[in-house]
Design a protein around this motif. Structure first.
Motif, PDB file in Angstrom:
ATOM      1  N   TYR A  58       0.824  -1.203   0.000  1.00 10.18           N
ATOM      2  CA  TYR A  58       0.000   0.000   0.000  1.00 10.18           C
ATOM      3  C   TYR A  58       0.863   1.260   0.000  1.00 10.18           C
ATOM      4  O   TYR A  58       0.492   2.276  -0.608  1.00 10.18           O
ATOM      5  CB  TYR A  58      -0.986  -0.001   1.177  1.00 10.18           C
ATOM      6  N   ARG A  61       2.019   1.937  -3.480  1.00 12.92           N
ATOM      7  CA  ARG A  61       0.946   2.595  -4.243  1.00 12.92           C
ATOM      8  C   ARG A  61       0.795   4.054  -3.835  1.00 12.92           C
ATOM      9  O   ARG A  61       0.599   4.936  -4.677  1.00 12.92           O
ATOM     10  CB  ARG A  61      -0.385   1.862  -4.030  1.00 12.92           C
ATOM     11  N   ASN A 183      -5.006   6.994   3.481  1.00 12.53           N
ATOM     12  CA  ASN A 183      -5.001   5.532   3.460  1.00 12.53           C
ATOM     13  C   ASN A 183      -6.089   5.021   4.396  1.00 12.53           C
ATOM     14  O   ASN A 183      -6.126   5.369   5.576  1.00 12.53           O
ATOM     15  CB  ASN A 183      -3.633   5.012   3.911  1.00 12.53           C
ATOM     16  N   ALA A 211      -6.591   1.448  -5.443  1.00  9.57           N
ATOM     17  CA  ALA A 211      -6.322   0.259  -4.624  1.00  9.57           C
ATOM     18  C   ALA A 211      -5.765  -0.847  -5.513  1.00  9.57           C
ATOM     19  O   ALA A 211      -5.654  -0.702  -6.731  1.00  9.57           O
ATOM     20  CB  ALA A 211      -7.596  -0.203  -3.929  1.00  9.57           C
ATOM     21  N   VAL A 215      -9.443  -5.053  -4.710  1.00  6.87           N
ATOM     22  CA  VAL A 215     -10.045  -4.103  -3.778  1.00  6.87           C
ATOM     23  C   VAL A 215     -10.749  -3.000  -4.553  1.00  6.87           C
ATOM     24  O   VAL A 215     -11.861  -2.565  -4.196  1.00  6.87           O
ATOM     25  CB  VAL A 215      -8.978  -3.522  -2.833  1.00  6.87           C
ATOM     26  N   ALA A 216     -10.127  -2.506  -5.632  1.00  7.42           N
ATOM     27  CA  ALA A 216     -10.732  -1.446  -6.437  1.00  7.42           C
ATOM     28  C   ALA A 216     -12.049  -1.902  -7.064  1.00  7.42           C
ATOM     29  O   ALA A 216     -12.931  -1.073  -7.331  1.00  7.42           O
ATOM     30  CB  ALA A 216      -9.761  -0.993  -7.526  1.00  7.42           C
ATOM     31  N   ASN A 223      -6.418  -2.140   1.678  1.00 10.43           N
ATOM     32  CA  ASN A 223      -6.155  -0.705   1.750  1.00 10.43           C
ATOM     33  C   ASN A 223      -6.748   0.005   0.541  1.00 10.43           C
ATOM     34  O   ASN A 223      -6.619  -0.464  -0.590  1.00 10.43           O
ATOM     35  CB  ASN A 223      -4.647  -0.437   1.780  1.00 10.43           C
ATOM     36  N   VAL A 224      -7.393   1.128   0.796  1.00 13.73           N
ATOM     37  CA  VAL A 224      -7.917   1.993  -0.258  1.00 13.73           C
ATOM     38  C   VAL A 224      -7.342   3.383  -0.038  1.00 13.73           C
ATOM     39  O   VAL A 224      -7.354   3.904   1.082  1.00 13.73           O
ATOM     40  CB  VAL A 224      -9.457   2.064  -0.233  1.00 13.73           C
ATOM     41  N   THR A 249      -2.306  -1.793  -9.754  1.00 11.90           N
ATOM     42  CA  THR A 249      -3.124  -0.728  -9.176  1.00 11.90           C
ATOM     43  C   THR A 249      -4.290  -0.429 -10.105  1.00 11.90           C
ATOM     44  O   THR A 249      -4.157  -0.494 -11.326  1.00 11.90           O
ATOM     45  CB  THR A 249      -2.287   0.545  -8.974  1.00 11.90           C
TER      46      THR A 249
END
Length: 272
Positions: A58, A61, A183, A211, A215-216, A223-224, A249
């Motif tokens: 994360y 990113r 985050n 993310a 997750v996206a 984590n976003v 990502t």
């Protein structure tokens, strides 16, 4: 604390009244990497031999996202939460023209990072021992290019960093093209992301969320990174810039993020 494998130094442990037990461990797979644990949970990692490379997915990113969002040339960045201080040091190595201030509320974490994680503040990388919101009140209007939030109590962002009043203060310190990046840790049905999006857009109406791909797609826990700004962010350009990062990502679909923001009620300081 678990026993370390043979040949690995024992952890360095301190107890802090604010955050609990803080430990620095040596990664048994790579002796140059130090792991920061708070309350038994991993909160940071840094490679002392290569501080430019971020070891946690994360953070890699987040670093790539800030690189993409910040304009070329000198910029001012405020970090809320220090942890292992890996992100500001990686950014400083890649972009020495940045001026960065890191606010960390735990003096024990700062001292442990200086002693065990080779943290060396410089003229362009300042560490401030203070509460994140209190420190931000001392920032001048329109003085920052970015505010990066990565402060946690356990697995949650401190409540006073999640309200409309906080969002208003973030908007005050950012200049017209500045960005707030925070985050978050969340999972379906996404109550944390929804609440933050609903709250932040009261002051910074343009939102993007970044993310790992699963997750996206709003399918998996993780984590976003929520980005909020006054100016619209050009999604195709941002997607192209992030495509070259070390970690896969993706962006949350704009209509799905807008739907999440509409589901929640903005939080206020006075709310229970």
């Amino acid at each position: 604390m678990s026993r370390e494998p043979p040949g690995v130094p024992p952890p360095v442990v301190v107890d802090d009244e604010l955050v609990g037990r803080v430990a620095v461990r040596t990664d048994p797979r790579r002796p140059s990497i130090r792991l920061l644990e708070i309350g038994g949970h991993l909160h940071g990692a840094i490679d002392l031999d290569d501080q430019q490379r971020l070891k946690l997915d994360y953070l890699a990113r987040l670093g790539a996202l800030l690189d993409a969002l910040l304009p070329a040339g000198p910029c001012r960045v405020l970090h809320l939460g220090g942890g292992a201080f890996a992100l500001p040091r990686a950014l400083a190595a890649r972009r020495p023209e940045l001026t960065q201030v890191v606010v960390e509320r735990s003096r024990a974490i700062i001292e442990l990072a200086e002693r065990e994680l080779d943290l060396q503040p410089t003229a362009s990388l300042t560490v401030v021992h203070d509460d994140a919101r209190a420190a931000m009140r001392h920032c001048d209007d329109a003085s920052l290019d970015a505010v990066a939030g990565d402060a946690f109590v356990g697995g949650e962002t401190p409540r006073h960093l999640t309200t409309v009043e906080f969002a208003t203060d973030v908007a005050r310190v950012l200049h017209a093209r500045g960005v707030y990046v925070v985050n978050l840790i969340d999972a379906p049905p996404w109550p944390v992301l929804s609440a933050h999006a609903a709250t932040m857009r009261t002051a910074l109406p343009n939102l993007v969320a970044v993310a790992a791909p699963a997750v996206a797609q709003l399918r998996a826990y993780g984590n976003v990174l929520l980005v909020a700004s006054r100016r619209p962010l050009h999604r195709p350009t941002l997607e192209w810039q992030l495509r070259n990062g070390l970690q896969p990502t993706a962006l949350v679909a704009s209509e799905r993020l807008a739907g999440l923001a509409q589901q929640a009620r903005p939080r206020h300081d006075a709310d229970g």
